[in-house]
Write a protein that holds these residues in place. Structure first.
Motif, short mmCIF file in Angstrom:
data_model
loop_
_atom_site.label_atom_id
_atom_site.label_comp_id
_atom_site.label_asym_id
_atom_site.label_seq_id
_atom_site.Cartn_x
_atom_site.Cartn_y
_atom_site.Cartn_z
N LEU A 366 0.84 -1.19 0.00
CA LEU A 366 0.00 0.00 0.00
C LEU A 366 0.88 1.24 0.00
N THR A 367 0.57 2.19 -0.88
CA THR A 367 1.28 3.47 -0.88
C THR A 367 0.26 4.60 -0.97
N MET A 368 0.77 5.83 -1.02
CA MET A 368 -0.08 7.02 -1.10
C MET A 368 -1.05 7.10 0.07
N ASN A 369 -0.57 6.81 1.26
CA ASN A 369 -1.42 6.91 2.45
C ASN A 369 -1.67 8.38 2.79
N ARG A 370 -2.93 8.71 3.00
CA ARG A 370 -3.33 10.09 3.32
C ARG A 370 -4.44 10.07 4.38
N ILE A 371 -4.52 11.14 5.16
CA ILE A 371 -5.65 11.36 6.07
C ILE A 371 -6.44 12.56 5.56
N THR A 395 -1.03 -0.77 -4.31
CA THR A 395 0.08 -0.72 -5.25
C THR A 395 0.32 -2.04 -5.96
N ALA A 396 0.40 -3.13 -5.20
CA ALA A 396 0.70 -4.43 -5.79
C ALA A 396 -0.45 -4.92 -6.66
N LEU A 441 3.19 2.48 -8.81
CA LEU A 441 3.11 3.29 -7.59
C LEU A 441 4.16 2.92 -6.55
N GLY A 442 5.19 2.17 -6.97
CA GLY A 442 6.21 1.76 -6.01
C GLY A 442 6.90 2.91 -5.34
N PHE A 443 6.98 4.05 -6.03
CA PHE A 443 7.58 5.25 -5.47
C PHE A 443 6.55 6.32 -5.14
#
Length: 489
Positions: A366-371, A395-396, A441-443
């Protein structure tokens, strides 16, 4: 008398249980309009999430995201303020990447994931990402030359140089200190990069940040604040933060004096020799020592273990599929210049191989975590995100979408990105290692994509090229040559 006590205790325990159920119901109500995705067999334990999260996200992505709908999963994410992560479809990510931190906050998400209020992990500041990104962009050519030199120096002293004397390494055990030494040589000057204690500490930063968050979560919130200072991993993290501040103080004072010499000094620092100079060149004029040292600590946390893991997986992918070895070695040999350095622009096949390896085994599922900090309704779907929502990207799952990568999207193909780049000349750059797109989205994505990703990519390419051109490599498991094909991660 015992029976009277029992009669009195049972209603109290029942009342507490009902109260907690009610609180959980109240907390989850704002997200009732978003479907919850769980394991089909009903086993939604923490252990199940740890071991089978990738499968859960892929099935949720196929069921909801492909239809343009967000879904939520209950995951132990750290801290105590978030119960769910809302997984967004790709077109929602494209919309979100243009929104500011004031609406979708990556800083608050980081604080939750790393239980920052309890562990004392360094907070994410608003200026460091841009400062690092600009510094690396302006200096990437010089950075790559220095990386080449530093890798040569480290390999010469830590790997066998006599072809008649074979040796062996554990990838992560070798690569973590290797990358720590090489990276520090470019980020800080010799006062720190030559200090063994500094190198040791930087190798431990990321481990202690993740470990301290996990350890704190073993306690309920009302105990965590009291217990946290006694937890060994939390104490190590806090001591490391104090140590970094002490060690960065002389550099901080030197930079303050240099800026006082003239108004153009900051511009010169953006093109400086070391990373701490690039950071200062993009820092606010009133940046404090605490903020500056925390920024350096976060930079090192983000740059060592992630690069080591990505390169370790790539080496395993390569050596477990030896049909790729000769062609990558030949390319690396052809990219070698008379002085022994590597022309990184000529590592086309290697770039494509690394991209495929990262696609199938990203560091984070999981990436791009936001609140969400203010109510937001996505224009693309009308989906409403209440304040306090933690959003994320699968992401995966996105990286194995057959509509994007073909019917064999779950299989390793070291030539996949060669074909994609050859067949899409106009948009070829989108398929390069390090490029952040909605399919890769790995980065991360957008303005908050990893600011040091091209630094890391060039470092990995150079290290892999030097491995291939200087040694014959084989993969071993339990002391025996491994011939079992690409492992399932």
């Amino acid at each position: 008398m015992p029976s009277i006590i029992a009669i009195a205790v049972v209603p109290s325990l029942l009342a507490v249980a009902i109260y907690h159920l009610y609180q959980n119901w109240v907390k989850s109500r704002p997200w009732n309009h978003i479907p919850t995705h769980e394991f089909a067999d009903g086993d939604n334990s923490r252990e199940r999430y740890i071991h089978d999260l990738k499968d859960l996200l892929e099935s949720g992505y196929r069921r909801y995201s492909k239809a343009g709908r967000p879904f939520k999963v209950s995951i132990p994410v750290g801290g105590y303020s978030v119960k769910y992560r809302v997984v967004l479809p790709k077109d929602h990510l494209e919309e979100m990447k243009h929104l500011s931190n004031n609406t979708f906050s990556w800083a608050l998400a980081s604080a939750v994931i790393f239980a920052q209020d309890y562990t004392g992990a360094p907070p994410r500041g608003p200026w460091s990402g841009k400062a690092l990104r600009v510094g690396i962009h302006q200096n990437l050519g010089d950075i790559t030359k220095k990386l080449d030199q530093q890798i040569d120096q480290y390999f010469a002293t830590h790997l066998p140089q006599d072809p008649s004397l074979p040796g062996s390494i554990n990838f992560m055990e070798f690569l973590i200190p290797a990358i720590a030494n090489i990276t520090n040589a470019l980020l800080v000057d010799e006062r720190l990069s030559s200090n063994p204690e500094w190198i040791r500490q930087t190798c431990d930063f990321a481990v202690n940040r993740y470990k301290s968050a996990d350890d704190v979560r073993a306690y309920p919130p009302y105990l965590a604040t009291l217990v946290a200072p006694l937890i060994p991993s939390v104490r190590r993290l806090r001591q490391s933060r104090k140590y970094v501040k002490e060690q960065m103080a002389p550099l901080y004072e030197d930079l303050k004096k240099r800026v006082l010499l003239g108004s153009n000094q900051k511009e010169k620092l953006r093109k400086g020799i070391f990373g701490y100079e690039w950071l200062w060149g993009g820092a606010p004029d009133d940046v404090t020592l605490d903020d500056f040292s925390d920024t350096m600590m976060r930079t090192l946390i983000a740059s060592i273990h992630t690069t080591a893991k990505t390169l370790s997986v790539a080496l395993i992918d390569l050596l477990s599929q030896p049909q790729y070895v000769d062609e990558l070695r030949e390319e690396a040999m052809q990219a070698m210049l008379p002085d022994g350095s590597i022309d990184i622009d000529n590592l086309f096949k290697m770039d494509c191989f690394l991209k495929e390896s990262q696609r199938l085994t990203p560091v984070f599922l999981l990436t791009m975590n936001r609140i969400v900090t203010q109510p937001y309704t996505f224009k693309v779907s009308g989906a409403e995100m209440p304040v306090g929502t933690m959003t994320t990207a699968a992401t995966a799952a996105i990286a194995t979408d057959p509509d994007t990568f073909g019917v064999d999207s779950n299989c390793f193909d070291g030539h996949r990105f060669e074909r994609l780049r050859t067949d899409n000349k106009v948009g070829e750059s989108a398929f390069k290692m390090g490029m952040a797109t909605e399919d890769s989205l790995g980065f991360g994505l957008g303005s908050q994509a990893c600011p040091g990703r091209f630094f890391a990519v060039n470092q990995m390419k150079l290290m892999l090229a030097k491995f291939l051109t200087r040694w014959d490599l084989t993969l071993e498991m339990h002391g025996q040559t491994y011939l079992g094909g690409r492992p399932k991660y």
